[in-house]
Scaffold this active site. Structure first.
Site, PDB file in Angstrom:
ATOM      1  CG  LEU A  15      -2.177  -0.766   1.254  1.00  0.00           C
ATOM      2  CD1 LEU A  15      -2.823  -0.687   2.635  1.00  0.00           C
ATOM      3  CD2 LEU A  15      -3.144  -0.261   0.193  1.00  0.00           C
ATOM      4  CG  ASP A  16      -0.008   4.888  -2.150  1.00  0.00           C
ATOM      5  OD1 ASP A  16      -0.351   5.556  -1.165  1.00  0.00           O
ATOM      6  OD2 ASP A  16      -0.726   4.757  -3.164  1.00  0.00           O
ATOM      7  CE  LYS A  17       5.645   9.213   4.040  1.00  0.00           C
ATOM      8  NZ  LYS A  17       6.865  10.040   3.871  1.00  0.00           N
TER       9      LYS A  17
END
Length: 265
Positions: free
Chosen positions: A115-117
């Site tokens: 999951l991206d930041k």
């Protein structure tokens, strides 16, 4: 019904030899693909000597990554984690907010997919490399479900465009399911995981993601986990997961219709 994923994991210690990349993935270091990369970069040694790709490992041999001994765990761990915004899915030690440091789990585990930041929600973490490989191969078409808030009203035309495929990253995204659940919020179910896929799809359709939360991976639901919390999967969840990945490939495969979705530059 016995837990077949756990039984298979624990039986591996009875094998005489195991391929090195599988040994590393079962140690929770990384996926097999990443293990091959580490081996190729000379970061892996066996009994003090530089390892080679494809080599077989005996149970009593000493394997090190970056000089640190690694050993496959005898007890399988699979966690459901609610990743908060700001935490990064990486094992890079230079990243102060990496997910490994954030969880500080006593057993060596790694994440299943990213999951991206700026996104939050369900993330699976495990020391079982087979799960990682089978769940994350795009051609296996396993579902991931998200709730997304955008900076403008959700229209039928927007949902249609998103569901029928959007051109990003030199390809066209796979057909997916979408549903409006609020004025500016929608549900989307993907069966692939391109880099920042939902954000790129929304941008291609003329809007921007304000909030993105993953709430399901296959049969595993986020439920009422609070940001930063985690829990082990139940036997029922693990058995359901086993049935879903039993015939999944460990190698790169192309999903149905995938070739047709690709466009040349």
């Amino acid at each position: 019904m016995g837990n077949q994923i756990r039984e298979q994991f624990e039986k591996r210690s009875q094998r005489e030899t195991v391929r090195l990349n599988k040994y590393l993935s079962e140690s929770g270091i990384c996926s097999r693909r990443e293990a091959d990369r580490l081996i190729g970069e000379g970061k892996v040694t066996v009994d003090g000597k530089k390892a080679e790709r494809g080599m077989q490992i005996l149970p009593d041999q000493k394997v090190c990554v970056d000089g640190k001994p690694v050993k496959p765990e005898t007890k399988m761990v699979v966690l459901a984690v609610n990743k908060p915004v700001g935490i990064v899915c990486t094992e890079e030690k230079k990243e102060p907010n990496n997910i490994i440091r954030f969880l500080d789990y006593p057993t060596r585990i790694t994440y299943v997919g990213r999951l991206d930041k700026d996104s939050e929600g369900l993330l699976l973490m495990t020391n079982n490399g087979d799960i990682i490989n089978k769940m994350m191969r795009a051609g296996n078409c396993h579902e991931k479900e998200y709730i997304v808030k955008i900076n403008q009203p959700v229209t039928d035309d927007f949902l249609r465009k998103m569901s029928q495929g959007v051109q990003i990253l030199d390809t066209v995204t796979r057909l997916c399911k979408t549903e409006k659940i609020g004025k500016d919020t929608f549900r989307i179910i993907l069966t692939q995981g391109l880099n920042r896929q939902i954000r790129r799809m929304c941008e291609a359709c003329g809007c921007k993601v304000i909030k993105l939360k993953r709430i399901r991976i296959m049969n595993i639901h986020l439920g009422n986990l609070k940001p930063g919390e985690y829990r082990p999967l139940t036997d029922s969840e693990l058995n359901g997961l086993y049935r879903m990945i039993a015939h999944s490939s460990n190698t790169t495969v192309i999903g149905k219709g995938e070739k047709k979705n690709r466009r040349k530059k």
